[in-house]
Design an enzyme around this catalytic site. Structure first.
Site, PDB file in Angstrom:
ATOM      1  N   PHE A 116       0.649  -1.057   0.028  1.00 31.04           N
ATOM      2  CA  PHE A 116      -0.014   0.205  -0.039  1.00 31.04           C
ATOM      3  C   PHE A 116       0.888   1.331  -0.039  1.00 31.04           C
ATOM      4  CE2 PHE A 116      -2.271  -3.254   2.052  1.00 31.04           C
ATOM      5  CZ  PHE A 116      -3.652  -3.184   1.758  1.00 31.04           C
ATOM      6  N   ASP A 117       0.506   2.243  -0.807  1.00 38.37           N
ATOM      7  CA  ASP A 117       0.971   3.538  -0.722  1.00 38.37           C
ATOM      8  C   ASP A 117       0.167   4.269   0.770  1.00 38.37           C
ATOM      9  OD1 ASP A 117       1.979   6.081  -1.014  1.00 38.37           O
ATOM     10  OD2 ASP A 117       0.415   6.689  -2.450  1.00 38.37           O
ATOM     11  N   PHE A 118       0.693   5.152   1.128  1.00 38.61           N
ATOM     12  CA  PHE A 118       0.188   5.863   2.296  1.00 38.61           C
ATOM     13  C   PHE A 118      -0.780   7.086   2.107  1.00 38.61           C
ATOM     14  CE2 PHE A 118       0.091   8.179   6.308  1.00 38.61           C
ATOM     15  CZ  PHE A 118      -0.286   7.027   7.260  1.00 38.61           C
TER      16      PHE A 118
END
Length: 228
Positions: A9-11
């Site tokens: 996941f990107d944040f």
């Protein structure tokens, strides 16, 4: 096609809807200290990059009487968003993560944002226990669109690129994810909707990702939850 066993996941813009709120703080500082009026399109210009890249660009574009390093320090000092209770998880994100964990899927967080922001926020939001690996912007040498962060996370998880799904919300992030060799998902749940046409699959929400048809397209391990 083998079942995929890892989701990265990107944040910002993927797990938390932070990008527009953070940019508003930058807008305020630039207007008050330098008389520069940043517009909404400027936010899109800088999404997915690092603070260093944004500071350097602002100094050059507006001929500011300050070094990029000094401006970065000002911007970082003005950014209180990550310590604020206003920042919460995207709707459905926790349920999606819990489902992955129940079905034995490994998870990782890969962001260009500094660790002092990511780690404190991830801890406050209860994300640390839901991630097998967390990589922040100051933990790698090259930032997105370079795939170093994602490739490093894959190595730490002992996962091959074809075993991985990556969730991103920006063209820069998707470029890094595709270069890392993973199956890419463009998530469009944040306030700032970006061009995710380069992704292998697009989704409007985590709820959509959990639907049986989309879950099957992700090639993630199926469980009892996929039946209903």
């Amino acid at each position: 096609m083998p079942v995929r066993s890892c989701v990265l996941f990107d944040f910002d813009g993927v797990l938390v809807d932070s990008e527009w709120l953070a940019f508003c703080q930058t807008q305020t500082l630039m207007a008050e200290r330098y008389g520069v009026r940043l517009q909404r399109e400027d936010c899109y210009r800088y999404i997915g990059g690092t603070g260093e890249q944004m500071a350097r660009s602002l100094v050059e574009r507006f001929a500011l009487p300050v070094t990029p390093q000094a401006l970065l320090a000002e911007l970082s000092g003005a950014n209180t968003l990550y310590e604020s209770d206003a920042l919460t998880l995207m709707p459905g994100a926790r349920d999606f993560l819990l489902r992955l964990r129940r079905q034995g899927v490994r998870t990782g967080l890969v962001s260009s944002t500094a660790s002092r922001h990511i780690l404190s926020t991830a801890n406050r939001l209860g994300l640390v226990s839901l991630m097998d690996v967390i990589l922040c912007g100051d933990m790698v040498h090259r930032h997105k669109p370079d795939p170093e962060g994602y490739r490093t996370a894959m190595a730490l998880l002992h996962a091959a690129p074809e075993e991985c799904v990556i969730l991103e919300d920006s063209p820069v992030g998707l470029q890094a994810a595709r270069a890392a060799g993973a199956f890419t998902v463009g998530l469009c749940q944040s306030q700032l909707r970006q061009d995710v046409s380069a992704a292998d699959l697009w989704a409007a929400s985590y709820a959509e990702l959990c639907s049986p048809a989309v879950w099957a397209r992700l090639d993630l391990p199926a469980g009892p939850e996929s039946d209903g």
